[in-house]
Design a protein around this motif. Structure first.
Motif, mmCIF file in Angstrom:
data_model
loop_
_atom_site.group_PDB
_atom_site.id
_atom_site.type_symbol
_atom_site.label_atom_id
_atom_site.label_comp_id
_atom_site.label_asym_id
_atom_site.label_seq_id
_atom_site.Cartn_x
_atom_site.Cartn_y
_atom_site.Cartn_z
ATOM 1 N N GLN A 1 0.820 -1.202 0.000
ATOM 2 C CA GLN A 1 0.000 0.000 0.000
ATOM 3 C C GLN A 1 0.863 1.266 0.000
ATOM 4 O O GLN A 1 0.600 2.214 -0.757
ATOM 5 C CB GLN A 1 -0.918 -0.002 1.217
ATOM 6 C CG GLN A 1 -1.898 1.150 1.273
ATOM 7 C CD GLN A 1 -2.821 1.040 2.469
ATOM 8 O OE1 GLN A 1 -2.516 0.357 3.441
ATOM 9 N NE2 GLN A 1 -3.966 1.716 2.386
ATOM 10 N N GLU B 1 -7.009 -8.275 -0.093
ATOM 11 C CA GLU B 1 -6.743 -6.855 0.122
ATOM 12 C C GLU B 1 -5.683 -6.338 -0.845
ATOM 13 O O GLU B 1 -5.831 -5.252 -1.422
ATOM 14 C CB GLU B 1 -6.290 -6.633 1.570
ATOM 15 C CG GLU B 1 -6.170 -5.181 1.965
ATOM 16 C CD GLU B 1 -5.826 -4.994 3.422
ATOM 17 O OE1 GLU B 1 -5.599 -3.843 3.840
ATOM 18 O OE2 GLU B 1 -5.763 -6.016 4.155
ATOM 19 N N THR B 2 -4.621 -7.118 -1.043
ATOM 20 C CA THR B 2 -3.570 -6.697 -1.976
ATOM 21 C C THR B 2 -4.094 -6.661 -3.406
ATOM 22 O O THR B 2 -3.766 -5.749 -4.178
ATOM 23 C CB THR B 2 -2.361 -7.638 -1.890
ATOM 24 O OG1 THR B 2 -1.927 -7.733 -0.527
ATOM 25 C CG2 THR B 2 -1.209 -7.132 -2.732
ATOM 26 N N LEU C 1 -6.052 -3.524 -3.831
ATOM 27 C CA LEU C 1 -5.164 -2.370 -3.912
ATOM 28 C C LEU C 1 -4.567 -2.233 -5.311
ATOM 29 O O LEU C 1 -4.543 -1.144 -5.893
ATOM 30 C CB LEU C 1 -4.040 -2.499 -2.889
ATOM 31 C CG LEU C 1 -4.343 -2.097 -1.448
ATOM 32 C CD1 LEU C 1 -3.206 -2.516 -0.531
ATOM 33 C CD2 LEU C 1 -4.553 -0.578 -1.367
ATOM 34 N N HIS D 1 -5.157 0.637 -8.308
ATOM 35 C CA HIS D 1 -4.047 1.484 -8.769
ATOM 36 C C HIS D 1 -3.623 1.149 -10.201
ATOM 37 O O HIS D 1 -2.489 1.417 -10.606
ATOM 38 C CB HIS D 1 -2.855 1.346 -7.826
ATOM 39 C CG HIS D 1 -3.040 2.080 -6.516
ATOM 40 N ND1 HIS D 1 -3.764 1.527 -5.480
ATOM 41 C CD2 HIS D 1 -2.615 3.307 -6.105
ATOM 42 C CE1 HIS D 1 -3.757 2.386 -4.462
ATOM 43 N NE2 HIS D 1 -3.079 3.477 -4.811
#
Length: 680
Positions: A230, A260-261, A264, A268
């Motif tokens: 993050q 979660e990764t 993320l 992005h």
């Protein structure tokens, strides 16, 4: 900003200029005070270590090293000890002439089983070593790699120490031999504070790569370090830089199943359909891990459902191959092509059948998957399931598999089940009505040296009596192969298989097609098994042909080379190539000749009045115990025996196998079957 500008030579404390203050502008006042205290303690520690270094002469010049009674307390990370598998189990004793200098910060190493304590030092040539003290007082040494203090500080999460090192001019950007910079180390070990300190000093390192083209972001994703990932993304890290294998951070996040990764990276701008060198996408990897949640995220982000890798394998194929029911169902609901074929022609149903995933096969069939789509080798899903012995899968596939497509493939699943000794599958297929006499197509038959064609041949070749029994009782014809299964059973010396075949009509006079003989080839394969030979004779094998030698009592031409059943084309010098092998040639082979007398004796019981040729007479004369056999041939046969032979000839070999079923008196049956008789 150069790191060297943080300190001045000869100064005990660092001096910061106005341009350098930006490095620490993010720290609070309390944190700055804490750094100043630690810096003072570091100066005090330096003077202590100099004192320790001055005492090394006792270690270098003294006759022995006397350790303290208790283990000293060292700082730093452990070094590999002699218990390490990469180190030898014995080491040379440390000699007095091994000049070495102690490290300024001695480190405790993991003790071996026979060591009381250890101490690290550096030799004159710069080699770092660890000295070990055994319980018996002797010492030995092992080499050790010097751990970079920056890396050590990162592993311990000491962000303040990194700042202090930077003050003193220590570079936070220097890569190691593998191309790893401190930023890579911080990302891999999940030390977010260290990562921020390094990026503050060296923001240009954010997308730096190792020798394997790994970025800090990729390492963070691969090591499941969400916070570091993050931080890197927030500071502008590129989420689409692959490593040497073409794997992106998104791919690695799917590999770690970190939702979660993945979120993320997708937020992005991670490219969801980016492929590795083998063509796998993140969706392939998520399906392989059976993670429906990640699959849903990827599909919602635009992942291609039918993406193919370099082998033409789709995510659906992966799910079916590895038995991933949940992801398979998810992909089907999303409208994936259920009959998509890989480069070798295999479908998802084929792979599920191959690996015995019954639930997957049932699910695919419920979605109308095509069970008659063949792979490039011509196999249908039923073929591969039968070959692998998946009985339940075979039962599911039988109703939806076209028998005309089976015939078109040139091979029956019966062949594969028999070849691989899958008796349960064989039974299921027979009960389903598959033709036990189906023959391999010429293209498939020529793949075998013996040109086998039937499932029965496979079963006999494997000495599988249970499979042989099932096939014969289901109506398998034992005489359809070019090379008779009976010859195979005789060569193996298996009386049970021979009996089964003969009872079901196997030709007892079968010959070897590639090596013509003037007598039945079955006799040639059982000369060493007299019980089998007699059994064949009882069931109508032609014994008379063994005594019909064209040379008769005349001298025979010399045999050119050794003749045996394994080299049947060895011929005499004067014979023509079209002349078949004679019985006297075969029995003259060194491996067989010692059995000549008993073999001739058995054969004489099933013929009338015959004359032995010169070579057979020579054999009988070579051993005095065989003189009676020669006399037996000289005497005329009895009328009873001659009548019996005539009746047997009229009955024929087929009925001789069924004598017990004929409406004849038991005494007559025994007479015809040659039980307890005298030929002469």
């Amino acid at each position: 900003m150069a790191a060297a500008s943080l300190s001045m030579p000869g100064s005990r404390s660092p001096m910061l200029g106005s341009d350098d203050y930006s490095l620490y502008s993010g720290l609070s006042e309390d944190e700055l005070i804490e750094l100043a205290v630690e810096h003072s303690l570091a100066d005090a520690y330096t003077s202590v270590t100099r004192t320790v270094s001055a005492k090394t002469s006792a270690f270098q010049n003294g006759p022995a090293w006397n350790p303290p009674k208790s283990n000293p307390t060292f700082t730093g990370s452990s070094l590999p000890g002699p218990h390490n598998a990469s180190m030898p189990t014995t080491f040379p004793v440390l000699q007095q002439n091994q000049h070495c200098k102690e490290t300024t910060v001695p480190e405790q190493s993991a003790l071996s089983d026979d060591a009381t304590w250890s101490h690290s030092y550096i030799t004159d040539n710069g080699q770092r070593c660890v000295a070990w003290r055994r319980y018996n007082g002797s010492m030995y040494i092992t080499p050790s790699e010097l751990l970079d203090p920056v890396v050590e500080a990162i592993k311990q999460g000491a962000a303040e120490t990194l700042i202090q090192m930077s003050w003193k001019g220590k570079s936070l950007a220097k890569p190691d031999k593998q191309g790893w910079t401190p930023l890579h180390e911080a990302a891999y070990y999940g030390q977010e504070k260290c990562l921020k300190v390094i990026l503050k000093a060296h923001p240009e390192l954010i997308d730096s790569r190792t020798l394997r083209q790994q970025t800090p972001l990729l390492l963070a994703a691969a090591a499941d370090q969400v916070r570091c990932a993050q931080s890197l993304l927030q500071r502008g890290a590129d989420p689409n830089i692959p490593n040497k294998n073409g794997e992106t951070p998104l791919y690695k996040a799917c590999e770690q199943e970190n939702v979660e990764t993945v979120a993320l990276l997708l937020d992005h701008g991670a490219q969801v359909n980016r492929t590795c060198v083998q063509g796998w996408t993140a969706l392939h990897e998520a399906v392989c891990r059976n993670n429906v949640e990640i699959c849903r995220m990827l599909v919602n982000a635009g992942a291609k459902l039918n993406a193919r890798n370099m082998y033409g394998i789709t995510p659906l194929f992966i799910a079916a191959q590895s038995g991933r029911v949940e992801t398979l169902l998810f992909l089907i609901k999303k409208g994936v092509d259920i009959d998509n074929q890989a480069n070798d022609g295999a479908t998802a149903l084929y792979e599920a059948s191959k690996n015995g995933h019954e639930e997957i096969v049932e699910l695919l069939l419920s979605q109308n998957a095509d069970a008659n789509r063949a792979s490039k080798c011509g196999f249908l899903p039923l073929h591969i399931a039968a070959q692998r012995g998946h009985e339940e899968v075979v039962s599911l596939l039988i109703p939806v598999t076209s028998k005309s497509d089976i015939r078109g493939s040139g091979i029956s699943p019966l062949h594969l089940a028999a070849e691989h000794n899958e008796d349960d599958v064989l039974e299921v297929l027979i009960e389903a009505g598959y033709d036990v006499n189906f023959m391999l197509s010429p293209d498939r038959s020529k793949m075998y040296e013996d040109r086998r064609s039937t499932a029965l041949y496979f079963a006999v070749f494997n000495s599988n009596i249970e499979a042989t029994t099932m096939l014969l009782e289901a109506g398998a014809n034992p005489n359809r192969d070019t090379f008779s299964p009976l010859l195979v059973a005789l060569r193996q010396g298996c009386i049970q298989t021979v009996t089964l075949l003969v009872e079901h009509g196997a030709n007892v006079n079968a010959c070897v097609p590639t090596h013509p003989t003037s007598f039945p080839g079955t006799i040639m394969f059982c000369m060493k098994f007299l019980s089998l030979l007699k059994y064949l004779m009882d069931n109508g094998c032609d014994a008379l042909s063994c005594f019909q030698c064209p040379y008769g009592s005349k001298p025979h031409p010399p045999i050119k080379t050794t003749c045996d059943r394994n080299s049947l084309d060895d011929r005499t010098e004067e014979e023509t190539p079209n002349m078949p092998l004679q019985f006297c040639e075969i029995i003259s082979a060194p491996e067989i000749s010692r059995w000549a007398g008993p073999v001739i004796d058995v054969l004489l019981d099933y013929v009338g009045n015959v004359q032995l040729c010169a070579r057979l007479t020579e054999h009988l004369d070579s051993y005095e115990d065989w003189a009676g056999i020669k006399e037996k041939c000289a005497l005329p046969c009895s009328l009873m025996h001659m009548c019996r032979l005539m009746i047997r000839k009229q009955v024929g070999t087929v009925r001789l196998n069924q004598l017990n079923t004929l409406p004849l008196p038991e005494r007559l049956i025994k007479y015809i079957s040659m039980d307890h008789f005298q030929a002469c």
